[in-house]
Design an enzyme around this catalytic site. Sequence first.
Site, PDB file in Angstrom:
ATOM      1  N   ARG A 103       0.844  -1.197   0.000  1.00 17.40           N
ATOM      2  CA  ARG A 103       0.000   0.000   0.000  1.00 17.40           C
ATOM      3  C   ARG A 103       0.872   1.238   0.000  1.00 17.40           C
ATOM      4  O   ARG A 103       1.768   1.365   0.833  1.00 17.40           O
ATOM      5  CB  ARG A 103      -0.863   0.040   1.267  1.00 17.40           C
ATOM      6  CG  ARG A 103      -2.119  -0.710   1.156  1.00 17.40           C
ATOM      7  CD  ARG A 103      -3.147  -0.334   2.161  1.00 17.40           C
ATOM      8  NE  ARG A 103      -2.730   0.196   3.449  1.00 17.40           N
ATOM      9  CZ  ARG A 103      -3.576   0.569   4.377  1.00 17.40           C
ATOM     10  NH1 ARG A 103      -4.882   0.505   4.169  1.00 17.40           N
ATOM     11  NH2 ARG A 103      -3.154   1.021   5.533  1.00 17.40           N
ATOM     12  N   THR A 107      -1.313   7.534  -0.437  1.00 16.59           N
ATOM     13  CA  THR A 107      -2.598   7.393  -1.147  1.00 16.59           C
ATOM     14  C   THR A 107      -3.422   6.197  -0.653  1.00 16.59           C
ATOM     15  O   THR A 107      -4.618   6.121  -0.920  1.00 16.59           O
ATOM     16  CB  THR A 107      -2.363   7.192  -2.656  1.00 16.59           C
ATOM     17  OG1 THR A 107      -1.688   5.937  -2.842  1.00 16.59           O
ATOM     18  CG2 THR A 107      -1.512   8.307  -3.246  1.00 16.59           C
ATOM     19  N   ASP A 198       0.078  -3.323  11.982  1.00 19.92           N
ATOM     20  CA  ASP A 198       0.561  -3.715  10.652  1.00 19.92           C
ATOM     21  C   ASP A 198       0.880  -5.216  10.657  1.00 19.92           C
ATOM     22  O   ASP A 198       1.853  -5.657  11.284  1.00 19.92           O
ATOM     23  CB  ASP A 198       1.811  -2.902  10.298  1.00 19.92           C
ATOM     24  CG  ASP A 198       2.209  -3.110   8.838  1.00 19.92           C
ATOM     25  OD1 ASP A 198       2.406  -4.277   8.432  1.00 19.92           O
ATOM     26  OD2 ASP A 198       2.294  -2.126   8.101  1.00 19.92           O
ATOM     27  N   ASP A 201       4.409  -6.339   9.247  1.00 24.30           N
ATOM     28  CA  ASP A 201       5.513  -6.005  10.150  1.00 24.30           C
ATOM     29  C   ASP A 201       5.514  -6.901  11.386  1.00 24.30           C
ATOM     30  O   ASP A 201       6.579  -7.298  11.875  1.00 24.30           O
ATOM     31  CB  ASP A 201       5.419  -4.533  10.575  1.00 24.30           C
ATOM     32  CG  ASP A 201       5.916  -3.598   9.486  1.00 24.30           C
ATOM     33  OD1 ASP A 201       6.629  -4.065   8.570  1.00 24.30           O
ATOM     34  OD2 ASP A 201       5.590  -2.400   9.542  1.00 24.30           O
TER      35      ASP A 201
HETATM   36  C1  PRP Z   1      -1.338  -4.747   4.051  1.00 17.03           C
HETATM   37  C2  PRP Z   1      -2.175  -6.005   4.093  1.00 17.03           C
HETATM   38  C3  PRP Z   1      -2.922  -5.923   2.801  1.00 17.03           C
HETATM   39  C4  PRP Z   1      -3.168  -4.450   2.652  1.00 17.03           C
HETATM   40  C5  PRP Z   1      -4.560  -4.161   3.097  1.00 17.03           C
HETATM   41  O1  PRP Z   1      -0.220  -4.926   3.254  1.00 17.03           O
HETATM   42  O2  PRP Z   1      -1.420  -7.167   4.245  1.00 17.03           O
HETATM   43  O3  PRP Z   1      -2.186  -6.431   1.688  1.00 17.03           O
HETATM   44  O4  PRP Z   1      -2.233  -3.782   3.505  1.00 17.03           O
HETATM   45  O5  PRP Z   1      -4.885  -2.853   2.881  1.00 17.03           O
HETATM   46  P1  PRP Z   1      -5.976  -2.399   1.831  1.00 17.03           P
HETATM   47  O6  PRP Z   1      -7.175  -3.253   2.063  1.00 17.03           O
HETATM   48  O7  PRP Z   1      -6.232  -0.963   2.204  1.00 17.03           O
HETATM   49  O8  PRP Z   1      -5.415  -2.533   0.452  1.00 17.03           O
HETATM   50  P2  PRP Z   1       0.983  -3.873   3.257  1.00 17.03           P
HETATM   51  O9  PRP Z   1       0.770  -2.826   2.220  1.00 17.03           O
HETATM   52  O10 PRP Z   1       1.207  -3.382   4.647  1.00 17.03           O
HETATM   53  O11 PRP Z   1       2.176  -4.739   2.762  1.00 17.03           O
HETATM   54  P3  PRP Z   1       2.981  -5.922   3.500  1.00 17.03           P
HETATM   55  O12 PRP Z   1       2.050  -7.097   3.572  1.00 17.03           O
HETATM   56  O13 PRP Z   1       4.121  -6.144   2.585  1.00 17.03           O
HETATM   57  O14 PRP Z   1       3.404  -5.449   4.854  1.00 17.03           O
HETATM   58  N1  URA Z   2      -2.608  -3.242   6.635  1.00 13.99           N
HETATM   59  C1  URA Z   2      -2.331  -3.723   7.870  1.00 13.99           C
HETATM   60  O1  URA Z   2      -1.393  -4.508   8.045  1.00 13.99           O
HETATM   61  N2  URA Z   2      -3.099  -3.334   8.890  1.00 13.99           N
HETATM   62  C2  URA Z   2      -4.137  -2.500   8.746  1.00 13.99           C
HETATM   63  O2  URA Z   2      -4.831  -2.187   9.740  1.00 13.99           O
HETATM   64  C3  URA Z   2      -4.412  -1.998   7.454  1.00 13.99           C
HETATM   65  C4  URA Z   2      -3.634  -2.401   6.420  1.00 13.99           C
END
Ligand code: PRP
Ligand code: URA
Length: 207
Positions: A103, A107, A198, A201
């Site tokens: 993400r 944005t 997160d 993380d």
């Molecule tokens: C997180 C999560 C989803 C996304 C959800 O990923 O694992 O993929 O955000 O958010 P959305 O519904 O608003 O699209 P992140 O971007 O943190 O990446 P990561 O899994 O690599 O940490």
């Molecule tokens: N991605 C995450 O990991 N946590 C949230 O709450 C939203 C997006």
Amino acid sequence: MGKIIELKHPLVSHHMATLRDKSTEPHLFREQVRRLSLLLAYEATAQLPLKPIAVQTPLTTTECMELACRLALVPILRAGLGMSGAIHDLIPQSEVWHLGFYRDESTHQPVEYYQKFSDPPPDQAFIIDPMLATGGSAVEGINRVKEWGVKTCSMLCIIASPEGIENVSTAHPDVDVFTCAIDDGLNESAYIVPGLGDAGDRIFNTL
Ligand code: PRP
Ligand code: URA
């Protein structure tokens, strides 16, 4: 309209408490993600088709059943990896195909960085990601899987927001969403509240 299935089970409630707790260490967080993923998969696989097979027991031949479809697990990187291993162990004949999205921090839109699918497409796919927040990543992930040619898709997530569910249901009214919890909503940073923070993380110890 696809079904929205929020698991109601004492074990789900119990494990969600540890998962949400900010003091839970990454190793236990990963274990809880795996446990909850198995409970989600149990529910999401309830309608998989079966076909009969003859099995020779030590005593006789009997008719048993085996899965009658090619099932793909499609974890969205990174956090989906925390779930897919447990589900793959449960369904060892399933295939695992990866999609990479992160993400954009300002944005909140998904940015695609990895896709590898090959022909022919499987019969069904589970798109796997612990967090369904705005729904942007899930909608794009399901788009890719449908473009691949998969006819039946389900979304498996551990926590969903009402906004995310609404966006997935609008974009993909044929897709069922399985979740352990539907939370209150999103904050100004598009994080799920109360949520768990997160997920990627916390799984990968990169806070
Ligand atoms: C997180 C999560 C989803 C996304 C959800 O990923 O694992 O993929 O955000 O958010 P959305 O519904 O608003 O699209 P992140 O971007 O943190 O990446 P990561 O899994 O690599 O940490
Ligand atoms: N991605 C995450 O990991 N946590 C949230 O709450 C939203 C997006």
